[in-house]
Design a protein around this motif. Structure first.
Motif, short mmCIF file in Angstrom:
data_model
loop_
_atom_site.label_atom_id
_atom_site.label_comp_id
_atom_site.label_asym_id
_atom_site.label_seq_id
_atom_site.Cartn_x
_atom_site.Cartn_y
_atom_site.Cartn_z
N ARG A 31 -1.90 52.64 -14.72
CA ARG A 31 -1.49 51.29 -14.34
C ARG A 31 -2.11 50.22 -15.24
N GLN A 32 -3.37 50.40 -15.59
CA GLN A 32 -4.06 49.42 -16.42
C GLN A 32 -3.49 49.40 -17.84
N ALA A 33 -3.18 50.56 -18.37
CA ALA A 33 -2.62 50.63 -19.71
C ALA A 33 -1.22 50.00 -19.75
N ILE A 34 -0.45 50.19 -18.68
CA ILE A 34 0.87 49.56 -18.61
C ILE A 34 0.72 48.04 -18.61
N SER A 35 -0.23 47.54 -17.84
CA SER A 35 -0.46 46.09 -17.78
C SER A 35 -0.93 45.53 -19.11
N ALA A 36 -1.69 46.34 -19.86
CA ALA A 36 -2.14 45.88 -21.17
C ALA A 36 -0.97 45.74 -22.15
N LEU A 37 0.00 46.64 -22.05
CA LEU A 37 1.15 46.59 -22.94
C LEU A 37 2.18 45.56 -22.49
N GLU A 38 2.32 45.41 -21.18
CA GLU A 38 3.32 44.50 -20.61
C GLU A 38 2.61 43.56 -19.61
N PRO A 39 1.83 42.61 -20.11
CA PRO A 39 1.04 41.77 -19.22
C PRO A 39 1.88 40.81 -18.37
N ASN A 40 3.15 40.64 -18.72
CA ASN A 40 3.97 39.65 -18.00
C ASN A 40 4.81 40.24 -16.88
#
Length: 274
Positions: A31-40
């Motif tokens: 989940r954290q890595a997804i948020s880092a790639l797609e912060p919006n």
């Protein structure tokens, strides 16, 4: 990026292993890595699989126009017309158009979902089916940009940033090529897309395409079995934009008498028509 909302780790690892068998690299994301790639985006996904060796195109029409310009720059001619019939003529072919005729030594049938009916008068019965897909663009939120295509695994839809806005596309509809449109799939996934990406009203009209598909999901690439100078290049289903250039390179090589850039045995038209 392909993403799962629930506990999809086992599916992610299985898919990664399958890709690795063909030398395709990917990266498992939490989940954290997804948020880092797609912060919006709204943090709806628990696990994802990032295709690290791929790319996306935000204007397919622009790319195809560039192909046409390259052809013209190389001495080719781009002509748009309704093709009504092809027929053998001497050691070549006659192509009957709505506004005239063209004589050619070789003819390549690359008409997608219309290919089978053009070949029928020549005695070929092509078992072509149609994977219809529906699309809609939406006004993006410039403050909450989507940065890459996301394939929602459970929702079976894809959303991607395009020049015209955020495109949402649904799964496959297997039906007749010209059957009336059925937007149920698209209408059902748009709310799911909005639960991840912030976007506004629709832009333009909804549309659909009828992707040509053969029973084994592989295209026909090669010579027609009974007609010299007739070449078949269709059936790339819903990945023709990606595989079309390779198909063209293989056909060009075969017409020139050269070895194609990849093994075309599996794509032989003779596996379905004789």
């Amino acid at each position: 990026m392909k993403a799962w909302r629930g506990d999809g780790l086992a599916a992610v690892k299985a898919e990664q292993a399958a890709l690795a068998e063909f030398g395709i690299q990917s990266e498992v994301l939490d989940r954290q890595a997804i948020s880092a790639l797609e912060p919006n985006i709204i943090p709806a996904y628990s696990v994802g699989l990032l295709h690290t060796q791929t790319a996306s195109v935000d204007s397919p029409g622009g790319v195809v126009k560039a192909y046409a310009q390259l052809l013209a720059a190389g001495g080719g001619t781009v002509r748009q017309s309704e093709v009504r019939r092809i027929a053998p003529q001497g050691d070549g072919w006659r192509v009957q158009l709505a506004d005239g005729e063209i004589a050619a030594r070789h003819v390549v049938v690359a008409l997608g979902p219309w290919s089978a009916e053009l070949l029928r008068p020549l005695g070929y019965r092509v078992p072509l089916a149609f994977e219809r897909g529906y699309h809609q663009h939406f006004v993006p939120n410039p403050a909450r940009k989507l940065l890459r295509p996301i394939h929602d695994a459970e929702g079976s839809f894809l959303m991607t940033p395009m020049e015209q806005g955020i495109r949402v596309t649904s799964g496959v509809e297997l039906t007749a090529r010209d059957a009336p449109s059925n937007y149920a799939q698209l209408e059902s996934v748009v709310p799911m897309a909005r639960s991840v990406v912030e976007f506004g009203d629709a832009v333009g009209e909804r549309w659909r395409g009828a992707r040509p598909t053969l029973p084994d999901s592989l295209p026909m690439i090669g010579a027609a079995p009974r007609h010299r100078g007739l070449w078949l290049a269709f059936g790339n289903q819903h990945i023709g934009f990606t595989t079309g250039p390779g198909t063209g390179a293989a056909i060009a090589a075969m017409i020139a008498g050269d070895t194609p850039p990849f093994d075309v045995t599996a794509f032989s038209p003779g596996r379905y028509i004789a």
